[in-house]
Design a protein around this motif. Sequence first.
Motif, PDB file in Angstrom:
ATOM      1  N   ASN A 166      43.386  46.712  53.850  1.00  0.00           N
ATOM      2  CA  ASN A 166      44.464  46.599  52.869  1.00  0.00           C
ATOM      3  C   ASN A 166      43.902  46.725  51.461  1.00  0.00           C
ATOM      4  OD1 ASN A 166      46.241  46.057  54.962  1.00  0.00           O
ATOM      5  ND2 ASN A 166      45.837  43.877  54.847  1.00  0.00           N
ATOM      6  N   LYS A 167      42.769  46.088  51.258  1.00  0.00           N
ATOM      7  CA  LYS A 167      42.153  46.130  49.940  1.00  0.00           C
ATOM      8  C   LYS A 167      40.656  45.899  50.086  1.00  0.00           C
ATOM      9  CE  LYS A 167      42.649  44.710  45.252  1.00  0.00           C
ATOM     10  NZ  LYS A 167      43.419  43.979  44.278  1.00  0.00           N
ATOM     11  N   PHE A 168      39.913  46.680  49.362  1.00  0.00           N
ATOM     12  CA  PHE A 168      38.458  46.617  49.353  1.00  0.00           C
ATOM     13  C   PHE A 168      38.053  46.045  47.998  1.00  0.00           C
ATOM     14  CE2 PHE A 168      34.163  47.866  49.795  1.00  0.00           C
ATOM     15  CZ  PHE A 168      33.971  48.351  51.075  1.00  0.00           C
ATOM     16  N   LEU A 178      34.991  42.833  51.641  1.00  0.00           N
ATOM     17  CA  LEU A 178      34.178  42.621  50.447  1.00  0.00           C
ATOM     18  C   LEU A 178      32.891  43.419  50.582  1.00  0.00           C
ATOM     19  CD1 LEU A 178      34.281  38.717  50.037  1.00  0.00           C
ATOM     20  CD2 LEU A 178      35.904  40.416  49.164  1.00  0.00           C
ATOM     21  N   GLY A 179      32.492  44.050  49.512  1.00  0.00           N
ATOM     22  CA  GLY A 179      31.197  44.725  49.455  1.00  0.00           C
ATOM     23  C   GLY A 179      30.378  44.066  48.356  1.00  0.00           C
ATOM     24  N   LEU A 180      29.264  43.448  48.714  1.00  0.00           N
ATOM     25  CA  LEU A 180      28.421  42.755  47.740  1.00  0.00           C
ATOM     26  C   LEU A 180      27.093  43.455  47.568  1.00  0.00           C
ATOM     27  CD1 LEU A 180      30.018  40.191  49.280  1.00  0.00           C
ATOM     28  CD2 LEU A 180      28.562  38.948  47.733  1.00  0.00           C
ATOM     29  N   ILE A 181      26.633  43.520  46.323  1.00  0.00           N
ATOM     30  CA  ILE A 181      25.259  43.949  46.081  1.00  0.00           C
ATOM     31  C   ILE A 181      24.360  42.831  46.560  1.00  0.00           C
ATOM     32  CG2 ILE A 181      23.524  44.536  44.350  1.00  0.00           C
ATOM     33  CD1 ILE A 181      25.800  45.378  42.501  1.00  0.00           C
ATOM     34  N   CYS A 182      23.304  43.167  47.278  1.00  0.00           N
ATOM     35  CA  CYS A 182      22.342  42.155  47.705  1.00  0.00           C
ATOM     36  C   CYS A 182      20.930  42.662  47.459  1.00  0.00           C
ATOM     37  CB  CYS A 182      22.554  41.763  49.160  1.00  0.00           C
ATOM     38  SG  CYS A 182      21.605  40.300  49.621  1.00  0.00           S
ATOM     39  N   ASP A 183      20.618  42.837  46.175  1.00  0.00           N
ATOM     40  CA  ASP A 183      19.226  43.068  45.801  1.00  0.00           C
ATOM     41  C   ASP A 183      18.522  41.712  45.908  1.00  0.00           C
ATOM     42  OD1 ASP A 183      19.667  45.763  45.258  1.00  0.00           O
ATOM     43  OD2 ASP A 183      20.085  45.407  43.146  1.00  0.00           O
TER      44      ASP A 183
END
Length: 122
Positions: free
Chosen positions: A5-7, A75-80
Amino acid sequence: MKNINKFMLINPFWSFKKVYPPTNLAQIAAYLRKNKINVSLLDLNYRISKTKIMNIDLIIKESIKLVEKESASVLGLICDTIHLPFCIEFIPKFKERNPNTKIILGGNHASANPKRMFELFP
C-alpha cells in the motif's frame, strides 16, 4: 510488487552533529514513484536531531511514533555500520507493535553481512 500500500524509506538516526540529506534514498524514491509505487521518505536523523532528545529509549519511541504516522506496509532502512546501533534498538520494538509491516535493510553493513543481519533480525 503485490500487497504494497505504501513504501517508506528511512534514514535512521545516527548523529546530532552531522545531518546530510539522504540522496541515496531520494534516488530510490524517484525510481519507485516512476514505477507507480506510493513512497515516502523519512529522515529520522534530521527529525530527531531537531528534538535534542538524548536518551536512546526516547529516541526510539519518537522514531516509532514518526514512522507509524505514515502507516506504510513496507519500510526500507539504510543500515550502514553507523546506523546499526539504531537498527538493533528500533527494529524489534517497531515489529512488536507492527508485526505485519515488512522491513528491508540496505546499505553497506547490511549488504556486506547479510547472514549477520538475519541473525539480528530474524
